[in-house]
Scaffold this motif. Structure first.
Motif, mmCIF file in Angstrom:
data_model
loop_
_atom_site.group_PDB
_atom_site.id
_atom_site.type_symbol
_atom_site.label_atom_id
_atom_site.label_comp_id
_atom_site.label_asym_id
_atom_site.label_seq_id
_atom_site.Cartn_x
_atom_site.Cartn_y
_atom_site.Cartn_z
ATOM 1 N N HIS A 71 0.821 -1.146 -0.052
ATOM 2 C CA HIS A 71 0.115 -0.031 -0.024
ATOM 3 C C HIS A 71 0.976 1.357 -0.056
ATOM 4 O O HIS A 71 0.500 2.224 -0.781
ATOM 5 N N LYS A 72 1.904 1.135 0.721
ATOM 6 C CA LYS A 72 3.200 2.239 0.841
ATOM 7 C C LYS A 72 3.601 2.826 -0.672
ATOM 8 O O LYS A 72 3.728 3.859 -0.956
ATOM 9 N N VAL A 73 3.983 1.578 -1.300
ATOM 10 C CA VAL A 73 4.824 1.837 -2.471
ATOM 11 C C VAL A 73 3.780 2.124 -3.527
ATOM 12 O O VAL A 73 2.694 1.363 -3.850
ATOM 13 N N PRO A 74 3.824 2.970 -4.451
ATOM 14 C CA PRO A 74 2.944 3.404 -5.307
ATOM 15 C C PRO A 74 2.939 2.390 -6.805
ATOM 16 O O PRO A 74 3.181 3.044 -7.716
ATOM 17 N N PHE A 75 2.774 1.263 -6.528
ATOM 18 C CA PHE A 75 2.777 0.340 -7.490
ATOM 19 C C PHE A 75 1.721 0.652 -8.590
ATOM 20 O O PHE A 75 0.600 0.682 -7.999
ATOM 21 N N THR A 76 1.984 0.423 -9.663
ATOM 22 C CA THR A 76 0.857 0.589 -10.902
ATOM 23 C C THR A 76 0.529 -0.660 -11.177
ATOM 24 O O THR A 76 -0.493 -1.065 -11.941
ATOM 25 N N GLU A 77 1.246 -1.884 -11.165
ATOM 26 C CA GLU A 77 1.062 -3.122 -11.713
ATOM 27 C C GLU A 77 1.676 -4.184 -10.564
ATOM 28 O O GLU A 77 2.398 -3.930 -9.943
ATOM 29 N N LEU A 78 0.685 -5.392 -10.630
ATOM 30 C CA LEU A 78 1.167 -6.362 -9.815
ATOM 31 C C LEU A 78 1.186 -7.814 -10.896
ATOM 32 O O LEU A 78 0.342 -7.935 -11.539
#
Ligand code: C2E
Ligand code: MG
Ligand code: MG
Length: 395
Positions: free
Chosen positions: A308-315
């Protein structure tokens, strides 16, 4: 040179039966029913040898055997065997990889003798359609200079693996995967080399070369009319370099590329280091518009709050879950949950390891966004991509 298959299983009748299959498949069998006896007699392995290892043995179990093998020079490739459920085999397989050992297959007891024979025949040396066992890469032979030389002498290559938008069937991206065309060892996948490069402190130089090459390639594709995104893998040591976001942003600008078409893939375990620094770097990458993907999701240790902290755009769901989901109900449940989780957190979800049509159909039903895997295409040199795009049939 004939390939030796070592068999280690406490069930004597089974060892005998499997030894017969090994011999009938044209390989040499050496059977053991006790691990201590095995280690007493076998102190070194020839290149290309195989160990069929039963995980449950009374005196020294398969996991302990793995641990000892990992400390030996030139360990054999493993075929893991277990009478337990598939979950145990999956964990053991991961543990093997963590030890740097190679797993050829994980098989549940009772073994299909036909399948075993097919598997072993692929390693028969006189079968000219199969690759000869290569000398294994001895990491002690490498030093920092060797790595630098490999980069400067163009021994490093980037292969690209297409990704497909599941809803439209269009190619949505390409993942850049590094290979080393080693003069002695042939084409090497980097997975085994990366931990060593990290230790030698040369990973940053390799990553710089990978990013530079991928950006230039993307620009060429753009000129040819392809709009696909390019993803690059970065390792733990790369997210300690505070200047990384600026370097990439400048490179993209110099090549007139839209940063939203460029993505960096970070594994969960790479985030294990200094979280403040990696958060700083990853957040600034996002601020510059560069996409961030969390790779091999489900195999590492990241907590949900980290995600949640890291602003990932893709999993990216790890391939071990996707490629096993038709045989393994737990793997299917994990894939389903990852898709839901990714969507709830407003990320695009990519499934890796899509090996069969049935995987693709299941992912389509579950609402996954992107598919990547051998069913779609294997990683290929950049020059082959346009041919693949033009000749491919819609899925
Ligand atoms: P990854 O980033 O998860 O890359 C996907 C790996 O899965 C690739 O292996 C690819 O060839 C393989 N793969 C793709 N589709 C399938 C499939 O359907 N079934 C199976 N069984 N495998 C499939 P590869 O190229 O050997 O790379 C292994 C790992 O090495 C990568 O995993 C990545 O973590 C690392 N790596 C590769 N290139 C680089 C690089 O340039 N930099 C860094 N830091 N890591 C890299
Ligand atoms: Mg990746
Ligand atoms: Mg992956």
């Amino acid at each position: 040179m004939a390939v030796t298959v070592y068999l280690l299983d406490d069930e004597e009748a089974l060892v005998e039966l499997h030894s017969e299959v090994v011999k009938m498949s044209g390989l040499i069998a050496r059977a053991f029913t006790r691990a201590s006896q095995f280690f007493e007699q076998i102190t070194h392995f020839e290149s290309g040898s195989i160990l069929m290892l039963d995980l449950q043995m009374p005196e020294m179990d398969g996991i302990e055997v793995m641990r000892r093998l990992a400390t030996m020079h030139n360990p054999p490739e493993l075929i893991l065997i277990s009478g337990h459920d598939i979950g145990v085999l999956n964990s053991a397989e991961k543990l093997c990889r963590a030890h740097g050992l190679k797993v050829l297959a994980s098989l549940s007891k009772p073994l299909s003798l036909d399948y075993l024979s097919q598997l072993l025949k692929q390693h028969r040396p006189d079968d000219s359609t199969q690759k000869q066992p290569r000398p294994t890469l001895d990491e002690n032979e490498f030093d920092a200079e060797g790595f630098r030389r490999a980069i400067s002498q163009n021994e490093m290559l980037l292969y690209y693996q297409p990704q497909i938008d599941i809803a439209t069937g269009e190619m949505s991206g390409l993942e850049a995967l590094a290979r080393w065309q080693h003069p002695e060892y042939g084409l090497i996948n980097l997975e085994t080399v990366i931990p060593h490069a990290e230790k030698l402190g040369v990973m940053g130089e390799l990553t710089e070369w990978v990013i530079d090459t991928a950006v230039k390639q993307e620009q060429q594709w753009q000129q040819e009319g392809y709009q696909a995104c390019v993803s690059v893998n970065i390792s733990a040591s790369d997210i300690t370099s505070l200047s990384l976001p600026e370097k990439i942003a400048t490179l993209l600008e110099d090549n007139r590329l839209d940063p939203t078409r460029f993505k960096l893939e970070v594994t969960e375990s790479a985030l294990m280091g200094e979280l403040v620094t990696s958060l700083d770097i990853l957040t600034r990458l996002r601020l510059k518009g560069i996409g961030l993907s969390i790779d091999d999701f489900g195999t590492g240790y990241s907590s949900l709050s980290q995600l949640h902290k890291v602003p990932f755009t893709e999993l990216k769901i790890d391939r071990s879950f996707v490629s096993n989901m038709t045989e393994d109900a737990e793997a299917l449940a994990i894939v389903k949950t990852c898709i839901m989780l990714g969507h709830e957190l407003k990320m695009r979800v990519v499934a890796e390891g899509v090996e069969k049509k049935v995987h693709f159909s299941l992912l389509q039903q579950m609402g996954c966004d992107i598919a990547q895997g051998y069913f779609i295409a294997k990683p290929m040199p950049a020059e082959s991509v346009s041919h693949w795009v033009n000749s491919r049939q819609q899925l």
